[in-house]
Design an enzyme around this catalytic site. Structure first.
Site, PDB file in Angstrom:
ATOM      1  N   LYS A   3      -2.588  -2.102  -3.028  1.00  0.00           N
ATOM      2  CA  LYS A   3      -3.628  -1.238  -2.458  1.00  0.00           C
ATOM      3  C   LYS A   3      -3.238   0.219  -2.700  1.00  0.00           C
ATOM      4  O   LYS A   3      -2.538   0.826  -1.882  1.00  0.00           O
ATOM      5  CB  LYS A   3      -3.781  -1.526  -0.956  1.00  0.00           C
ATOM      6  CG  LYS A   3      -4.788  -0.613  -0.251  1.00  0.00           C
ATOM      7  CD  LYS A   3      -5.214  -1.185   1.091  1.00  0.00           C
ATOM      8  CE  LYS A   3      -6.080  -0.213   1.859  1.00  0.00           C
ATOM      9  NZ  LYS A   3      -6.754  -0.814   3.009  1.00  0.00           N
ATOM     10  N   GLU A  63       0.813  -1.221   0.000  1.00  0.00           N
ATOM     11  CA  GLU A  63       0.000   0.000   0.000  1.00  0.00           C
ATOM     12  C   GLU A  63       0.844   1.268   0.000  1.00  0.00           C
ATOM     13  O   GLU A  63       1.259   1.749   1.053  1.00  0.00           O
ATOM     14  CB  GLU A  63      -0.937   0.015   1.231  1.00  0.00           C
ATOM     15  CG  GLU A  63      -1.810   1.265   1.278  1.00  0.00           C
ATOM     16  CD  GLU A  63      -2.786   1.305   2.461  1.00  0.00           C
ATOM     17  OE1 GLU A  63      -2.727   0.429   3.327  1.00  0.00           O
ATOM     18  OE2 GLU A  63      -3.595   2.237   2.502  1.00  0.00           O
TER      19      GLU A  63
HETATM   20  P1  13P Z   1      -9.366   4.148   4.230  1.00  0.00           P
HETATM   21  O1  13P Z   1     -10.211   3.406   3.244  1.00  0.00           O
HETATM   22  O2  13P Z   1     -10.143   4.780   5.354  1.00  0.00           O
HETATM   23  O3  13P Z   1      -8.396   5.090   3.563  1.00  0.00           O
HETATM   24  O4  13P Z   1      -8.475   3.078   5.002  1.00  0.00           O
HETATM   25  C1  13P Z   1      -7.941   2.031   4.304  1.00  0.00           C
HETATM   26  C2  13P Z   1      -6.655   1.671   4.901  1.00  0.00           C
HETATM   27  O5  13P Z   1      -6.440   0.550   5.284  1.00  0.00           O
HETATM   28  C3  13P Z   1      -5.620   2.689   4.979  1.00  0.00           C
HETATM   29  O6  13P Z   1      -4.404   2.115   5.294  1.00  0.00           O
END
Ligand code: 13P
Length: 342
Positions: free
Chosen positions: A222, A177
């Site tokens: 992600k 991510e």
């Molecule tokens: P949000 O969808 O609230 O951005 O959170 C997702 C997430 O896991 C951020 O690390």
């Protein structure tokens, strides 16, 4: 039976299913509970998360896996059943946040680098025993005047790659991510600046993943969507967000990656659904495109719950509704009218 990394990754992004990000750190969940005037304690956090995980329809039909915080993967429901067992019984895969947070990046004022590599091999082995089959590590990239720096992009991409390699060694699928922030104090950048920075970040991340010999078929990406900063006066249309996000991902993400599960990043619940649906409606994509939302899946449920046991059923309804809407979006089939019909 030991599942392969490829099997797990595929199941995480199965058609019409997505991931519930419920891995708020103790500090973040306190902020969410503050909005309903609820004290954050181990029991209130357990009650809240148990409420989500006991939402049968949502967990069985629309959610493939749940990202947990360290405290939650060890917690038991009020009746003594481990929370992990409740989600497994609904067919959901337990996952775990393993980074230890984004800290100030030395030498780069106003930028962050994600920490958590020390001892990670040992922590992953324990999490595997506790039932986790995927993990998450979030890197944060801030857009501002002259930022991000190459130092920030490179350090974060390298951290993600080292984390991903340790996960795969442990039989755990890494969610990679790299989040280019849409909010923040100076978030007045436009959509094209978000495109440029996200493109740079993803190119760099995949170069580092390649150098670290990551099995791309055994990971999930992600990313953020390509979207203007929250304070930008010129907000792009949902169609433009969808088109530019697909263009950016097609140019940077290898087709071997089985799935891309977006973060919501501060978008409203409905807009996050609409963007995902428009992207899937474009079609012809080499990867599955789904959700891994935190706020966009949970915000209506927290509000409906309000910390009161008598509101559990309506909170579960609110959560199930958002999960169902996002499931439709993962198939490119969400329409505004679905929101009303529920
Ligand atoms: P949000 O969808 O609230 O951005 O959170 C997702 C997430 O896991 C951020 O690390």
């Amino acid at each position: 039976m030991t599942e392969t990394l490829e099997d797990i990754a595929k199941a995480m992004v199965a058609p019409g299913k997505g991931i519930l990000a419920a891995d708020e750190s103790t500090g973040t969940i306190k902020k969410r509970f503050d909005t309903i005037g609820l004290a954050s304690t181990p029991d209130s956090r357990r009650d809240y998360r148990e409420m989500l995980f006991q939402s049968k329809e949502a967990m069985q039909e629309y959610i493939s896996g749940v990202i947990l915080f360290d405290e939650t993967i060890r917690q038991k429901a009020a009746d003594g059943t481990p929370l992990v067992d409740i989600m497994k019984a609904a067919g959901c895969i337990p996952g775990i946040k393993v980074d230890t947070g984004a800290k100030k990046l030395a030498g780069s004022p106003n930028e962050l680098v994600t920490e958590g590599l020390d001892g990670l091999r040992e922590r992953l082995a324990e999490y595997y025993e506790l039932g986790a089959r995927f993990a998450k590590w979030r890197a944060v990239i801030t857009i501002a005047d002259g930022l991000p720096s190459w130092n920030c992009i490179k350090a974060n991409a390298h951290g993600l790659a080292r984390y991903a390699a340790l996960c795969q060694e442990a039989g755990i699928v890494p969610i990679v991510e790299p989040e280019v922030l849409m909010d923040g104090p100076n978030s007045n950048h436009d959509i094209d600046r978000c495109f440029e920075v996200t493109h740079w970040a993803l190119r760099t991340v995949f170069r580092e993943l390649n150098d670290a010999r990551i099995n791309l078929e055994g990971m999930v990406l992600k990313p953020n969507m390509i979207i203007a900063g929250q304070k930008c006066p010129n907000q792009a249309s949902a169609e433009e967000v969808a088109e530019k996000t697909i263009k950016c991902l097609k140019e940077t993400v290898p087709a071997a990656v089985p799935g891309i599960a977006f973060l919501s990043g501060g978008q409203s619940a409905e807009l996050a659904t609409k963007h995902l649906s428009l992207m899937n409606a474009i079609g012809g994509l080499p990867w599955s495109l789904t959700f891994s939302y935190g706020r966009a899946l949970q915000a209506p449920a927290i509000k409906a719950w309000g910390g009161k046991p008598e509101n559990v059923a309506s909170a579960q309804q609110a959560f199930t509704h958002r999960a169902k809407m996002n499931s439709l979006a993962a198939k490119g089939a969400w329409q505004q009218s679905h929101e009303m019909a529920e």
